[in-house]
Design a protein around this motif. Structure first.
Motif, PDB file in Angstrom:
ATOM      1  N   GLY A  45       0.811  -1.210   0.000  1.00 23.95           N
ATOM      2  CA  GLY A  45       0.000   0.000   0.000  1.00 23.95           C
ATOM      3  C   GLY A  45       0.841   1.255   0.000  1.00 23.95           C
ATOM      4  N   TRP A  47      -3.431   2.042  -0.422  1.00 26.17           N
ATOM      5  CA  TRP A  47      -4.413   1.719  -1.452  1.00 26.17           C
ATOM      6  C   TRP A  47      -5.383   2.878  -1.614  1.00 26.17           C
ATOM      7  N   ALA A  48      -5.560   3.330  -2.854  1.00 24.24           N
ATOM      8  CA  ALA A  48      -6.570   4.342  -3.148  1.00 24.24           C
ATOM      9  C   ALA A  48      -7.957   3.704  -3.089  1.00 24.24           C
ATOM     10  N   CYS A  54      -4.677   3.401  -7.609  1.00 24.43           N
ATOM     11  CA  CYS A  54      -3.572   3.165  -6.674  1.00 24.43           C
ATOM     12  C   CYS A  54      -2.235   3.478  -7.320  1.00 24.43           C
ATOM     13  N   HIS A 142      -9.939  -2.011   3.644  1.00 31.69           N
ATOM     14  CA  HIS A 142      -9.737  -0.976   2.632  1.00 31.69           C
ATOM     15  C   HIS A 142     -10.311   0.366   3.111  1.00 31.69           C
ATOM     16  N   SER A 172      -7.951  -5.560  -0.232  1.00 29.20           N
ATOM     17  CA  SER A 172      -8.735  -4.447  -0.749  1.00 29.20           C
ATOM     18  C   SER A 172     -10.204  -4.867  -0.856  1.00 29.20           C
TER      19      SER A 172
END
Length: 312
Positions: A45, A47-48, A54, A142, A172
């Protein structure tokens, strides 16, 4: 509501009033329908909100794009509480959840061309991967997708990892933020939602023994939601808990009503289900409402006269 407001709500999650994320609301028949094949990619990460946004190495983006194009569900994974990379290369795991005998394999690849995803969708283990016999447990953490997934999922993942070192991964978005904390058991793709730490440990223990626990069981991925409901009601009626002890043989839909013929361990059943909508206590982005299913009819038919496997 404006898009920006929705995104802000998703980042904050909900206020967790009584009944929200506690298991008091029904979670049945909500496993992700499209997740038949899986690609897990280790990446620490951050993480978007969405995988395509991402900041990932180009090779990882290429893997995600190829998987998505082939109908394989990509997931980013990382070790609970640790952010150290696996080492050189890209650590991946692949799974076929709806095969007659679901399987999981893993490997370390140098780049996207080293992973034969066409083989995966054909039900064949890619040459760069090796079959593994132990299950894998994914806990959605996430945060950028929904804060509830991290708030509840992170401590759950760490507690579960203490019991099952090297078999538990943060992951995620798996689908269904409203059911946080979410647990996925691979290779069968069993989904659990609204999990407490105790419930997650019980579900993991049951899966390692080839069984499910109906409490907080969302269903099996890759199966249409009405058929997940039909299987759930047969399990509830018969007490059959082996992973492969219940399966839909055929079905048909007429409007919102679905009729399914379901094989149990010792009999067949005709099951009719209908969707229903419930208002949740959250009233935020986690969920204003949830769709679940009600049982209309369950009839026992002829006995089953052939053997079934508890592991498929």
């Amino acid at each position: 509501m404006a898009t920006g407001s929705v995104a802000g709500e998703a980042a904050r999650g909900c206020a967790h009033p009584r009944g929200c994320h506690t298991g008091d609301l029904p979670v049945l028949a909500s496993a992700t329908v499209g997740a038949r094949f899986w690609l897990l990619i280790e990446h620490s990460g951050p993480w978007a909100s969405h995988l395509e946004d991402c900041r990932l190495p180009e090779d990882v983006h290429t893997l995600i794009k190829r998987a998505t194009h082939l109908g394989i569900r990509p997931q980013l994974i990382r070790r609970p509480g640790r952010r150290n990379p696996h080492g050189t290369g890209i650590h991946v795991m692949v799974a076929d959840s709806t095969a007659a005998q679901p399987w999981l394999a893993e490997g370390v690849i140098a780049g996207p061309d080293d992973l034969d995803m066409d083989a995966l969708v054909a039900g064949v283990v890619p040459e760069s991967c090796i079959l593994v016999s132990e299950p894998v447990f994914l806990v959605c953490t996430h945060a950028k997708r929904n804060a509830c997934c991290a708030r509840i999922g992170l401590p759950l993942a760490r507690a579960l990892a203490e019991m099952l070192p090297d078999r538990v991964w943060e992951t995620s978005h798996v689908g269904g933020d409203r059911y946080a904390a979410n647990l996925v058991c691979l290779p069968h793709g069993l989904y659990y939602g609204s999990m407490s730490q105790a419930a997650a440990i019980a579900a993991a223990d049951a899966y390692r023994s080839g069984e499910v626990i109906l409490d907080r069981f969302r269903g099996r991925a890759g199966i249409p939601e009405p058929l997940q409901a039909a299987e759930h009601f047969v399990r509830s009626h018969t007490g059959e808990l082996s992973v492969g002890g219940v399966a839909v043989e055929s079905s048909r839909s007429d409007g919102d009503t679905t009729e399914a013929f379901v094989r149990g361990s010792d009999a067949r059943f005709r099951v009719v289900v209908e969707p229903m909508t419930l208002t949740t206590p959250c009233g935020t982005a986690c969920a204003d409402t949830i769709t679940t299913y009600r049982l209309v009819t369950l009839d026992r038919l002829a006995p089953v006269r052939y053997a079934t496997s508890a592991l498929t």
